[in-house]
Design a protein around this motif. Structure first.
Motif, PDB file in Angstrom:
ATOM      1  N   GLN A  96       0.825  -1.205   0.000  1.00  0.00           N
ATOM      2  CA  GLN A  96       0.000   0.000   0.000  1.00  0.00           C
ATOM      3  C   GLN A  96       0.860   1.257   0.000  1.00  0.00           C
ATOM      4  N   VAL A  97       1.935   1.246   0.764  1.00  0.00           N
ATOM      5  CA  VAL A  97       2.842   2.397   0.817  1.00  0.00           C
ATOM      6  C   VAL A  97       3.474   2.624  -0.544  1.00  0.00           C
ATOM      7  N   MET A  98       3.950   1.545  -1.175  1.00  0.00           N
ATOM      8  CA  MET A  98       4.565   1.657  -2.500  1.00  0.00           C
ATOM      9  C   MET A  98       3.549   2.158  -3.529  1.00  0.00           C
ATOM     10  N   ALA A  99       2.338   1.658  -3.481  1.00  0.00           N
ATOM     11  CA  ALA A  99       1.294   2.096  -4.417  1.00  0.00           C
ATOM     12  C   ALA A  99       0.996   3.586  -4.228  1.00  0.00           C
ATOM     13  N   GLN A 100       0.950   4.032  -2.983  1.00  0.00           N
ATOM     14  CA  GLN A 100       0.689   5.450  -2.707  1.00  0.00           C
ATOM     15  C   GLN A 100       1.827   6.323  -3.249  1.00  0.00           C
ATOM     16  N   GLN A 101       3.054   5.868  -3.103  1.00  0.00           N
ATOM     17  CA  GLN A 101       4.202   6.607  -3.632  1.00  0.00           C
ATOM     18  C   GLN A 101       4.154   6.663  -5.159  1.00  0.00           C
ATOM     19  N   LEU A 102       3.851   5.546  -5.798  1.00  0.00           N
ATOM     20  CA  LEU A 102       3.751   5.523  -7.264  1.00  0.00           C
ATOM     21  C   LEU A 102       2.641   6.443  -7.760  1.00  0.00           C
ATOM     22  N   LEU A 103       1.533   6.452  -7.061  1.00  0.00           N
ATOM     23  CA  LEU A 103       0.418   7.325  -7.430  1.00  0.00           C
ATOM     24  C   LEU A 103       0.849   8.785  -7.401  1.00  0.00           C
ATOM     25  N   ARG A 104       1.564   9.170  -6.380  1.00  0.00           N
ATOM     26  CA  ARG A 104       2.044  10.553  -6.267  1.00  0.00           C
ATOM     27  C   ARG A 104       3.087  10.889  -7.322  1.00  0.00           C
ATOM     28  N   VAL A 105       3.921   9.923  -7.652  1.00  0.00           N
ATOM     29  CA  VAL A 105       4.922  10.147  -8.704  1.00  0.00           C
ATOM     30  C   VAL A 105       4.229  10.363 -10.052  1.00  0.00           C
ATOM     31  N   LEU A 106       3.198   9.579 -10.337  1.00  0.00           N
ATOM     32  CA  LEU A 106       2.437   9.776 -11.575  1.00  0.00           C
ATOM     33  C   LEU A 106       1.800  11.164 -11.615  1.00  0.00           C
ATOM     34  N   ALA A 107       1.403  11.661 -10.465  1.00  0.00           N
ATOM     35  CA  ALA A 107       0.730  12.957 -10.394  1.00  0.00           C
ATOM     36  C   ALA A 107       1.651  14.115 -10.742  1.00  0.00           C
ATOM     37  N   VAL A 108       2.949  13.955 -10.543  1.00  0.00           N
ATOM     38  CA  VAL A 108       3.899  15.048 -10.793  1.00  0.00           C
ATOM     39  C   VAL A 108       3.784  15.580 -12.223  1.00  0.00           C
ATOM     40  N   ALA A 109       3.563  14.701 -13.178  1.00  0.00           N
ATOM     41  CA  ALA A 109       3.475  15.115 -14.586  1.00  0.00           C
ATOM     42  C   ALA A 109       2.315  16.074 -14.833  1.00  0.00           C
ATOM     43  N   PHE A 110       1.339  16.079 -13.950  1.00  0.00           N
ATOM     44  CA  PHE A 110       0.133  16.890 -14.144  1.00  0.00           C
ATOM     45  C   PHE A 110       0.020  18.024 -13.124  1.00  0.00           C
ATOM     46  N   ARG A 111       1.108  18.362 -12.521  1.00  0.00           N
ATOM     47  CA  ARG A 111       1.130  19.390 -11.471  1.00  0.00           C
ATOM     48  C   ARG A 111       0.585  20.731 -11.956  1.00  0.00           C
ATOM     49  N   GLY A 112       0.796  21.069 -13.204  1.00  0.00           N
ATOM     50  CA  GLY A 112       0.341  22.346 -13.736  1.00  0.00           C
ATOM     51  C   GLY A 112      -1.097  22.345 -14.221  1.00  0.00           C
ATOM     52  N   ARG A 113      -1.744  21.219 -14.178  1.00  0.00           N
ATOM     53  CA  ARG A 113      -3.122  21.128 -14.675  1.00  0.00           C
ATOM     54  C   ARG A 113      -4.111  21.658 -13.658  1.00  0.00           C
ATOM     55  N   SER A 114      -5.181  22.215 -14.186  1.00  0.00           N
ATOM     56  CA  SER A 114      -6.264  22.691 -13.328  1.00  0.00           C
ATOM     57  C   SER A 114      -6.823  21.514 -12.528  1.00  0.00           C
ATOM     58  N   GLY A 115      -7.014  21.718 -11.255  1.00  0.00           N
ATOM     59  CA  GLY A 115      -7.554  20.678 -10.399  1.00  0.00           C
ATOM     60  C   GLY A 115      -6.509  19.954  -9.578  1.00  0.00           C
ATOM     61  N   PHE A 116      -5.228  20.146  -9.919  1.00  0.00           N
ATOM     62  CA  PHE A 116      -4.166  19.496  -9.148  1.00  0.00           C
ATOM     63  C   PHE A 116      -4.118  20.103  -7.755  1.00  0.00           C
ATOM     64  N   GLN A 117      -3.956  19.252  -6.764  1.00  0.00           N
ATOM     65  CA  GLN A 117      -3.840  19.708  -5.366  1.00  0.00           C
ATOM     66  C   GLN A 117      -2.418  19.465  -4.884  1.00  0.00           C
ATOM     67  N   GLU A 118      -1.796  20.455  -4.317  1.00  0.00           N
ATOM     68  CA  GLU A 118      -0.397  20.351  -3.892  1.00  0.00           C
ATOM     69  C   GLU A 118      -0.147  19.191  -2.934  1.00  0.00           C
ATOM     70  N   GLU A 119      -1.139  18.830  -2.141  1.00  0.00           N
ATOM     71  CA  GLU A 119      -0.930  17.709  -1.202  1.00  0.00           C
ATOM     72  C   GLU A 119      -0.762  16.374  -1.933  1.00  0.00           C
ATOM     73  N   TRP A 120      -1.044  16.346  -3.239  1.00  0.00           N
ATOM     74  CA  TRP A 120      -0.834  15.132  -4.021  1.00  0.00           C
ATOM     75  C   TRP A 120       0.621  14.960  -4.439  1.00  0.00           C
ATOM     76  N   ALA A 121       1.418  15.977  -4.302  1.00  0.00           N
ATOM     77  CA  ALA A 121       2.820  15.903  -4.700  1.00  0.00           C
ATOM     78  C   ALA A 121       3.543  14.865  -3.826  1.00  0.00           C
ATOM     79  N   PRO A 122       4.567  14.208  -4.390  1.00  0.00           N
ATOM     80  CA  PRO A 122       5.314  13.234  -3.586  1.00  0.00           C
ATOM     81  C   PRO A 122       5.964  13.874  -2.364  1.00  0.00           C
ATOM     82  N   HIS A 123       6.063  13.101  -1.328  1.00  0.00           N
ATOM     83  CA  HIS A 123       6.748  13.559  -0.121  1.00  0.00           C
ATOM     84  C   HIS A 123       8.214  13.216  -0.281  1.00  0.00           C
ATOM     85  N   ASP A 124       9.067  14.173  -0.023  1.00  0.00           N
ATOM     86  CA  ASP A 124      10.511  13.904  -0.163  1.00  0.00           C
ATOM     87  C   ASP A 124      11.044  13.060   0.950  1.00  0.00           C
TER      88      ASP A 124
END
Length: 124
Positions: A96-124
């Motif tokens: 589950q942890v790995m899946a959550q990390q992968l989901l956030r990594v996929l989200a990075v490509a869409f960071r500039g899109r309308s509707g993106f929420q900063e809390e979706w960004a990967p945690h460093d």
């Protein structure tokens, strides 16, 4: 809807938008003058008349509609693979942890899109 479900829905909508854009863009390059439109707006490049630097031409050839559609399909398959652990189908917490990390990594490509929420960004 949970935050994870909202992110999955956001990603699927972005991927659908990318797919539709690439599908409407046409296919490949030919020998038409620069800015000549073909197949729904995909600009074909003629190197003899092109004033773009060579790296711009190479970029446009590498990221043609077919390539973009293949990348969208790859990301959709990744989502399909990680969605069950995110929904708790598997009991392994590490999964589950790995899946959550992968989901956030996929989200990075869409960071500039309308509707993106900063809390979706990967945690460093």
């Amino acid at each position: 809807m949970s935050d994870t479900e909202a992110l999955i829905a956001f990603l699927r909508a972005c991927l659908d938008e990318d797919w539709n854009c690439a599908a409407a863009a046409g296919h490949g390059f030919g020998h038409l003058p620069l800015l000549t439109e073909h197949n729904g707006g995909w600009t074909r490049l003629d190197l003899d008349e092109n004033v773009r630097p060579s790296y711009d031409v190479r970029y446009l050839k590498w990221f043609d509609p077919h390539r973009m559609m293949a990348e969208v399909e790859s990301k959709r398959r990744i989502l399909d693979l990680i969605e069950p652990p995110l929904r708790g189908v598997y009991v392994d917490e590490g999964e589950q942890v790995m899946a959550q990390q992968l989901l956030r990594v996929l989200a990075v490509a869409f960071r500039g899109r309308s509707g993106f929420q900063e809390e979706w960004a990967p945690h460093d």
